[in-house]
Enzyme design. Sequence first.
Site, PDB file in Angstrom:
ATOM      1  N   GLU A  92      -9.824  52.427  74.321  1.00  0.00           N
ATOM      2  CA  GLU A  92      -9.405  53.327  75.321  1.00  0.00           C
ATOM      3  C   GLU A  92     -11.067  52.940  76.392  1.00  0.00           C
ATOM      4  OE1 GLU A  92      -6.735  57.441  75.088  1.00  0.00           O
ATOM      5  OE2 GLU A  92      -9.257  57.756  75.268  1.00  0.00           O
ATOM      6  N   CYS A 105     -15.800  51.228  81.851  1.00  0.00           N
ATOM      7  CA  CYS A 105     -16.998  52.239  80.632  1.00  0.00           C
ATOM      8  C   CYS A 105     -15.892  51.589  79.802  1.00  0.00           C
ATOM      9  CB  CYS A 105     -16.552  53.116  80.986  1.00  0.00           C
ATOM     10  SG  CYS A 105     -16.799  54.547  79.614  1.00  0.00           S
ATOM     11  N   CYS A 112     -15.440  56.088  65.925  1.00  0.00           N
ATOM     12  CA  CYS A 112     -16.832  56.332  65.802  1.00  0.00           C
ATOM     13  C   CYS A 112     -17.885  57.431  64.445  1.00  0.00           C
ATOM     14  CB  CYS A 112     -18.276  57.020  66.943  1.00  0.00           C
ATOM     15  SG  CYS A 112     -19.564  56.586  67.319  1.00  0.00           S
ATOM     16  N   CYS A 116     -20.764  63.661  66.727  1.00  0.00           N
ATOM     17  CA  CYS A 116     -21.412  64.265  66.936  1.00  0.00           C
ATOM     18  C   CYS A 116     -20.751  65.331  67.114  1.00  0.00           C
ATOM     19  CB  CYS A 116     -22.115  64.221  68.724  1.00  0.00           C
ATOM     20  SG  CYS A 116     -22.659  62.391  68.349  1.00  0.00           S
ATOM     21  N   CYS A 119     -18.024  65.881  70.860  1.00  0.00           N
ATOM     22  CA  CYS A 119     -17.683  64.789  71.375  1.00  0.00           C
ATOM     23  C   CYS A 119     -16.264  64.167  70.692  1.00  0.00           C
ATOM     24  CB  CYS A 119     -18.365  63.349  71.308  1.00  0.00           C
ATOM     25  SG  CYS A 119     -17.799  61.502  71.124  1.00  0.00           S
ATOM     26  N   CYS A 332     -16.276  61.022  79.567  1.00  0.00           N
ATOM     27  CA  CYS A 332     -17.634  61.020  79.209  1.00  0.00           C
ATOM     28  C   CYS A 332     -16.805  62.338  77.858  1.00  0.00           C
ATOM     29  CB  CYS A 332     -18.691  61.399  79.464  1.00  0.00           C
ATOM     30  SG  CYS A 332     -19.404  60.462  80.255  1.00  0.00           S
TER      31      CYS A 332
HETATM   32  N1  SAH Z   1     -22.180  55.968  71.687  1.00  0.00           N
HETATM   33  C1  SAH Z   1     -22.847  56.076  72.516  1.00  0.00           C
HETATM   34  C2  SAH Z   1     -21.842  55.531  74.240  1.00  0.00           C
HETATM   35  C3  SAH Z   1     -20.848  56.434  73.360  1.00  0.00           C
HETATM   36  S1  SAH Z   1     -20.896  57.763  74.045  1.00  0.00           S
HETATM   37  C4  SAH Z   1     -23.357  57.435  72.674  1.00  0.00           C
HETATM   38  O1  SAH Z   1     -23.726  57.905  72.095  1.00  0.00           O
HETATM   39  O2  SAH Z   1     -25.031  57.093  73.979  1.00  0.00           O
HETATM   40  C5  SAH Z   1     -20.830  58.362  76.126  1.00  0.00           C
HETATM   41  C6  SAH Z   1     -21.655  59.500  76.842  1.00  0.00           C
HETATM   42  O3  SAH Z   1     -20.531  60.007  76.637  1.00  0.00           O
HETATM   43  C7  SAH Z   1     -22.871  59.764  75.835  1.00  0.00           C
HETATM   44  O4  SAH Z   1     -24.240  59.892  76.772  1.00  0.00           O
HETATM   45  C8  SAH Z   1     -23.029  60.881  75.243  1.00  0.00           C
HETATM   46  O5  SAH Z   1     -23.487  61.832  73.840  1.00  0.00           O
HETATM   47  C9  SAH Z   1     -21.398  60.966  75.760  1.00  0.00           C
HETATM   48  N2  SAH Z   1     -21.071  62.609  75.592  1.00  0.00           N
HETATM   49  C10 SAH Z   1     -20.176  62.915  74.615  1.00  0.00           C
HETATM   50  N3  SAH Z   1     -19.276  63.363  74.364  1.00  0.00           N
HETATM   51  C11 SAH Z   1     -19.488  64.448  76.106  1.00  0.00           C
HETATM   52  C12 SAH Z   1     -18.913  65.606  76.148  1.00  0.00           C
HETATM   53  N4  SAH Z   1     -17.908  66.558  74.816  1.00  0.00           N
HETATM   54  N5  SAH Z   1     -18.838  65.899  77.351  1.00  0.00           N
HETATM   55  C13 SAH Z   1     -19.457  65.241  78.104  1.00  0.00           C
HETATM   56  N6  SAH Z   1     -20.120  63.961  77.497  1.00  0.00           N
HETATM   57  C14 SAH Z   1     -20.492  63.988  76.562  1.00  0.00           C
HETATM   58 FE1  SF4 Z   2     -20.235  58.175  68.338  1.00  0.00          FE
HETATM   59 FE2  SF4 Z   2     -19.261  60.457  70.410  1.00  0.00          FE
HETATM   60 FE3  SF4 Z   2     -21.317  60.530  69.339  1.00  0.00          FE
HETATM   61 FE4  SF4 Z   2     -21.459  58.131  71.084  1.00  0.00          FE
HETATM   62  S1  SF4 Z   2     -21.427  60.839  71.457  1.00  0.00           S
HETATM   63  S2  SF4 Z   2     -21.848  58.482  68.690  1.00  0.00           S
HETATM   64  S3  SF4 Z   2     -19.040  57.702  70.729  1.00  0.00           S
HETATM   65  S4  SF4 Z   2     -20.036  60.343  68.331  1.00  0.00           S
END
Ligand code: SAH
Ligand code: SF4
Length: 344
Positions: A92, A105, A112, A116, A119, A332
Amino acid sequence: MDNNLKSKTYDELIELAAACGQKAFTAKYLFTFIHQKDAADIQDITPLSKAFRQKLTDDGYTISGIELLEKHDDPDGTIKFVFELADSARIEAVRLKDGKRNTLCISTQAGCRMGCKFCATGQLKFQRNLTAAEIVDQLYQVEKYCGKIHNVVYMGMGEPLDNFDNVMASVSILNDENGRNIGIRHITLSTCGLPQQIRQLSTSPLQPRLAISLHAPNDTIRKEIMRVAAKHSLHDLMTALKSYQSVTNKRITMEYCMIDTINDQVHHAKELIRLLRPLKVNVNLIELNPFAGCPYATSSNNQIRRFAQTLTDAGIETVIRFKRGQTIKAACGQLGATWLKDKE
Ligand code: SAH
Ligand code: SF4
């Protein structure tokens, strides 16, 4: 080997043309036709000799892109695009609008590996890295609907620095004056913080902006919410960032997702201030965006404001990012969230 000419940087096309006994200007035709004029077939690049076009085809080269499957509009102006790749993997991309400027974006991996907990993408099965062509083509496809994209943020699905070479090739292609010519200061890479690749980035000839997904003021909290923290301590990450800043002298954006009670207390803010003191940073506080099965809750607005004020009072430039694209699961951390729901 990636035989898609759309994945090749200008320098790589110059090498390819030379290896085929062609003059350097043929590389310019290849690059501009693919990245400015959106040529979909080698045969469409008519300034090249028929013999060279045939040789490229005979050698297995192609020009291919990704397919737009779905487009979802949010009332706040955010648009989410769902793409299918040649092997049926789905990714996406999200278009955000700031006044007249379009920000896109984009995704760098299908799934991934970093996992995390807060996420949605991290809950999906990791499938593979995207090629440079699949990364830049997200922008080319979106521009057909939204017009010129001014800013690119590598904040979609996947961890950009876990796909370093293809991501840097895509940055070079998007930045190239013979292609979309997006200024390097308008390109941001966001990473969960891989120290070795951050060092590698500091010596790269291309210097996009850097954003770090920090989300915690200490290792205990970071380990609880981010798997990557078990492998790379905050000390290692901060050491890499200090070295990055001493080489590049560039300000770093720290992203901090506000998670109710876990990391949003004033004492967490004070700990964060101490942690960040040696660096030149600004902080983006992001409201946690929920998805099905997310084990955490969003901090209250009051809590977010109190946290922001504590940072601001300590002289740290802080911005609160409120949810955008909620109704279409485009905020995000929500990319891939609809597929999680399908799984349940
Ligand atoms: N993998 C990279 C880029 C993609 S995530 C990274 O982690 O930076 C883009 C942003 O969204 C990151 O700052 C991530 O931590 C944040 N993010 C992930 N899950 C989220 C959520 N549930 N609510 C708000 N931000 C989130
Ligand atoms: Fe991967 Fe989501 Fe963690 Fe970014 S925030 S590194 S996309 S698992």
